[in-house]
Design a protein around this motif. Sequence first.
Motif, mmCIF file in Angstrom:
data_model
loop_
_atom_site.group_PDB
_atom_site.id
_atom_site.type_symbol
_atom_site.label_atom_id
_atom_site.label_comp_id
_atom_site.label_asym_id
_atom_site.label_seq_id
_atom_site.Cartn_x
_atom_site.Cartn_y
_atom_site.Cartn_z
ATOM 1 N N LEU A 63 27.682 17.079 86.525
ATOM 2 C CA LEU A 63 28.285 17.924 85.490
ATOM 3 C C LEU A 63 29.725 17.495 85.237
ATOM 4 C CD1 LEU A 63 26.998 21.366 86.806
ATOM 5 C CD2 LEU A 63 26.070 20.039 84.897
ATOM 6 N N PHE A 64 30.168 17.712 84.015
ATOM 7 C CA PHE A 64 31.554 17.426 83.668
ATOM 8 C C PHE A 64 32.424 18.644 83.916
ATOM 9 C CE2 PHE A 64 29.187 14.329 81.223
ATOM 10 C CZ PHE A 64 29.911 13.174 81.423
ATOM 11 N N GLY A 65 31.925 19.803 83.493
ATOM 12 C CA GLY A 65 32.693 21.031 83.646
ATOM 13 C C GLY A 65 33.911 21.062 82.743
ATOM 14 N N TYR A 66 34.483 22.225 82.624
ATOM 15 C CA TYR A 66 35.737 22.408 81.888
ATOM 16 C C TYR A 66 36.465 23.557 82.567
ATOM 17 C CZ TYR A 66 39.064 23.370 78.163
ATOM 18 O OH TYR A 66 40.217 23.584 77.459
ATOM 19 N N GLU A 67 37.421 23.199 83.424
ATOM 20 C CA GLU A 67 38.062 24.198 84.260
ATOM 21 C C GLU A 67 38.804 25.277 83.481
ATOM 22 O OE1 GLU A 67 41.628 22.940 86.534
ATOM 23 O OE2 GLU A 67 41.280 20.994 85.600
#
Length: 181
Positions: A63-67
């Motif tokens: 996953l890349f995610g977006y904090e």
Amino acid sequence: LINHFLMVENQKYHTNKSIYSDTIDAFEGYCWPGNVRELENLLEKYNYEFSQYDKTHFDADGLFGYEWLPTYFEGRDDRAAYLIYAEESLAGFALINRIAECDRPLDWAVFVAYPFRRNGVGSAAMEQVFVRHSGRWQIKYHSKNLPSAAFWNGIARHYAAGSVETLCGAEDYADGTPATV
């Protein structure tokens, strides 16, 4: 749902963040016209597609995610999240925030899925965003993403009330390419 996403984010980024009760009250009072999970899923698709330009890698879970996603739901005046629908189908998203880079609203990310591209869905969505967030805009894009560059330059020329200028962004992309603003 709030506690679930907080737990997931804390595990993913090895943090120990918590949410104030007034923030939870703001969440409960906010009429979000969509599902946060839908937005999170679309962000993964966006980040995957964008990785061909900025060479960002996904994490050990794929996953890349977006904090920063949770900050769009804290009741802040400087951020807004929208799901884009076309023909009663989920078609994309827009995340809007203010970046001090040029002291203008910045359209951080807009993603329209392939089946809905090149038929006015993105332009119609941005028209609604511009109505809701009027004023001076800064639109950042990766110069290697030629379709995006053409889209954003066309949007800027079409909707600008005055002149449009192209600048170099304050921060380069992960691959070292200067951001075009």
